[in-house]
Design an enzyme around this catalytic site. Structure first.
Site, PDB file in Angstrom:
ATOM      1  N   ILE A  29      -2.751   6.369   7.877  1.00  0.00           N
ATOM      2  CA  ILE A  29      -3.817   5.917   8.779  1.00  0.00           C
ATOM      3  C   ILE A  29      -3.298   5.627  10.193  1.00  0.00           C
ATOM      4  O   ILE A  29      -4.054   5.685  11.163  1.00  0.00           O
ATOM      5  CB  ILE A  29      -4.546   4.671   8.189  1.00  0.00           C
ATOM      6  CG1 ILE A  29      -5.912   4.496   8.811  1.00  0.00           C
ATOM      7  CG2 ILE A  29      -3.730   3.412   8.330  1.00  0.00           C
ATOM      8  CD1 ILE A  29      -6.918   5.520   8.403  1.00  0.00           C
ATOM      9  N   GLU A  87       6.160  -2.090   3.744  1.00  0.00           N
ATOM     10  CA  GLU A  87       4.840  -2.648   4.040  1.00  0.00           C
ATOM     11  C   GLU A  87       3.933  -2.659   2.822  1.00  0.00           C
ATOM     12  O   GLU A  87       3.302  -3.691   2.517  1.00  0.00           O
ATOM     13  CB  GLU A  87       4.211  -1.797   5.164  1.00  0.00           C
ATOM     14  CG  GLU A  87       2.982  -2.382   5.798  1.00  0.00           C
ATOM     15  CD  GLU A  87       2.363  -1.390   6.800  1.00  0.00           C
ATOM     16  OE1 GLU A  87       1.150  -1.159   6.708  1.00  0.00           O
ATOM     17  OE2 GLU A  87       3.108  -0.853   7.650  1.00  0.00           O
ATOM     18  N   HIS A  92       5.934   5.343  -2.240  1.00  0.00           N
ATOM     19  CA  HIS A  92       5.352   6.474  -1.518  1.00  0.00           C
ATOM     20  C   HIS A  92       6.415   7.198  -0.706  1.00  0.00           C
ATOM     21  O   HIS A  92       7.394   6.605  -0.272  1.00  0.00           O
ATOM     22  CB  HIS A  92       4.198   6.038  -0.603  1.00  0.00           C
ATOM     23  CG  HIS A  92       4.520   4.895   0.301  1.00  0.00           C
ATOM     24  ND1 HIS A  92       4.564   3.592  -0.124  1.00  0.00           N
ATOM     25  CD2 HIS A  92       4.838   4.858   1.625  1.00  0.00           C
ATOM     26  CE1 HIS A  92       4.874   2.797   0.883  1.00  0.00           C
ATOM     27  NE2 HIS A  92       5.054   3.540   1.953  1.00  0.00           N
TER      28      HIS A  92
HETATM   29  P1  AMP Z   1       5.850   1.440   4.368  1.00  0.00           P
HETATM   30  O1  AMP Z   1       5.422   0.628   3.161  1.00  0.00           O
HETATM   31  O2  AMP Z   1       6.792   0.676   5.246  1.00  0.00           O
HETATM   32  O3  AMP Z   1       6.394   2.791   3.990  1.00  0.00           O
HETATM   33  O4  AMP Z   1       4.554   1.688   5.266  1.00  0.00           O
HETATM   34  C1  AMP Z   1       3.299   1.899   4.683  1.00  0.00           C
HETATM   35  C2  AMP Z   1       2.552   3.003   5.400  1.00  0.00           C
HETATM   36  O5  AMP Z   1       1.248   3.052   4.834  1.00  0.00           O
HETATM   37  C3  AMP Z   1       2.404   2.800   6.904  1.00  0.00           C
HETATM   38  O6  AMP Z   1       2.869   3.963   7.579  1.00  0.00           O
HETATM   39  C4  AMP Z   1       0.907   2.586   7.094  1.00  0.00           C
HETATM   40  O7  AMP Z   1       0.405   3.135   8.301  1.00  0.00           O
HETATM   41  C5  AMP Z   1       0.327   3.273   5.877  1.00  0.00           C
HETATM   42  N1  AMP Z   1      -0.960   2.732   5.441  1.00  0.00           N
HETATM   43  C6  AMP Z   1      -1.270   1.443   5.223  1.00  0.00           C
HETATM   44  N2  AMP Z   1      -2.555   1.320   4.824  1.00  0.00           N
HETATM   45  C7  AMP Z   1      -3.060   2.572   4.785  1.00  0.00           C
HETATM   46  C8  AMP Z   1      -4.336   3.113   4.455  1.00  0.00           C
HETATM   47  N3  AMP Z   1      -5.358   2.345   4.085  1.00  0.00           N
HETATM   48  N4  AMP Z   1      -4.496   4.457   4.533  1.00  0.00           N
HETATM   49  C9  AMP Z   1      -3.479   5.261   4.907  1.00  0.00           C
HETATM   50  N5  AMP Z   1      -2.255   4.804   5.226  1.00  0.00           N
HETATM   51  C10 AMP Z   1      -2.043   3.479   5.176  1.00  0.00           C
END
Ligand code: AMP
Length: 130
Positions: A29, A87, A92
């Site tokens: 996102i 995060e 993922h």
């Molecule tokens: P990380 O856990 O550090 O790999 O980061 C999590 C990733 O998920 C970040 O790049 C966010 O922009 C992404 N993210 C968080 N919420 C959403 C969502 N609802 N849809 C798509 N991507 C997301």
């Protein structure tokens, strides 16, 4: 339940790329570059290296298919692969189309990306997924 499980369940909208019985792919996102895609297992696990060997191997092969689709749909030299997971506590893989190293700079995210452009990118990548 993690936010990614809620996306997989259809409770939260996403720009979907592909899915099979075990994995799901959708656009990040807040992309670091246009076409930035996340690949997640439907089974909830926080740390990617806590997945069992079979699931991790299958996830890598699913990500390979998604990366091939990204490369066909978006002009780039290669599709880069990163795992962060700091995060969202749901394993993922980040796939990012790259023309240069700076395209994978997580300090330079595209904030508030145009929804219409995201929709078009998702459709283009999705149409190349095999
Ligand atoms: P990380 O856990 O550090 O790999 O980061 C999590 C990733 O998920 C970040 O790049 C966010 O922009 C992404 N993210 C968080 N919420 C959403 C969502 N609802 N849809 C798509 N991507 C997301």
């Amino acid at each position: 339940m993690t936010i990614f499980s809620r996306i997989i369940n259809g409770e939260i909208p996403c720009y979907k790329i592909a899915e099979d019985d075990r994995f799901f792919a959708f656009l990040d996102i807040n992309p670091v570059n246009w076409g930035h895609t996340l690949v997640v297992p439907k089974h909830e696990e926080d740390y990617i290296f806590d997945l069992d060997d079979d699931e991790l191997a299958a996830m890598t092969l699913f990500a390979k298919r998604v990366a091939k689709a990204i490369k066909e749909a978006i002009p780039c030299k290669k599709v880069g692969v990163t795992v962060l997971g700091l995060e969202v506590p749901h394993a993922h893989i980040h796939l990012v189309p790259l023309k240069c190293e700076g395209d994978m700079d997580f300090h330079k995210k595209i904030s508030d990306p145009d929804p219409e452009k995201m929709k078009q990118i998702a459709a283009a990548v999705s149409s190349k997924f095999e």
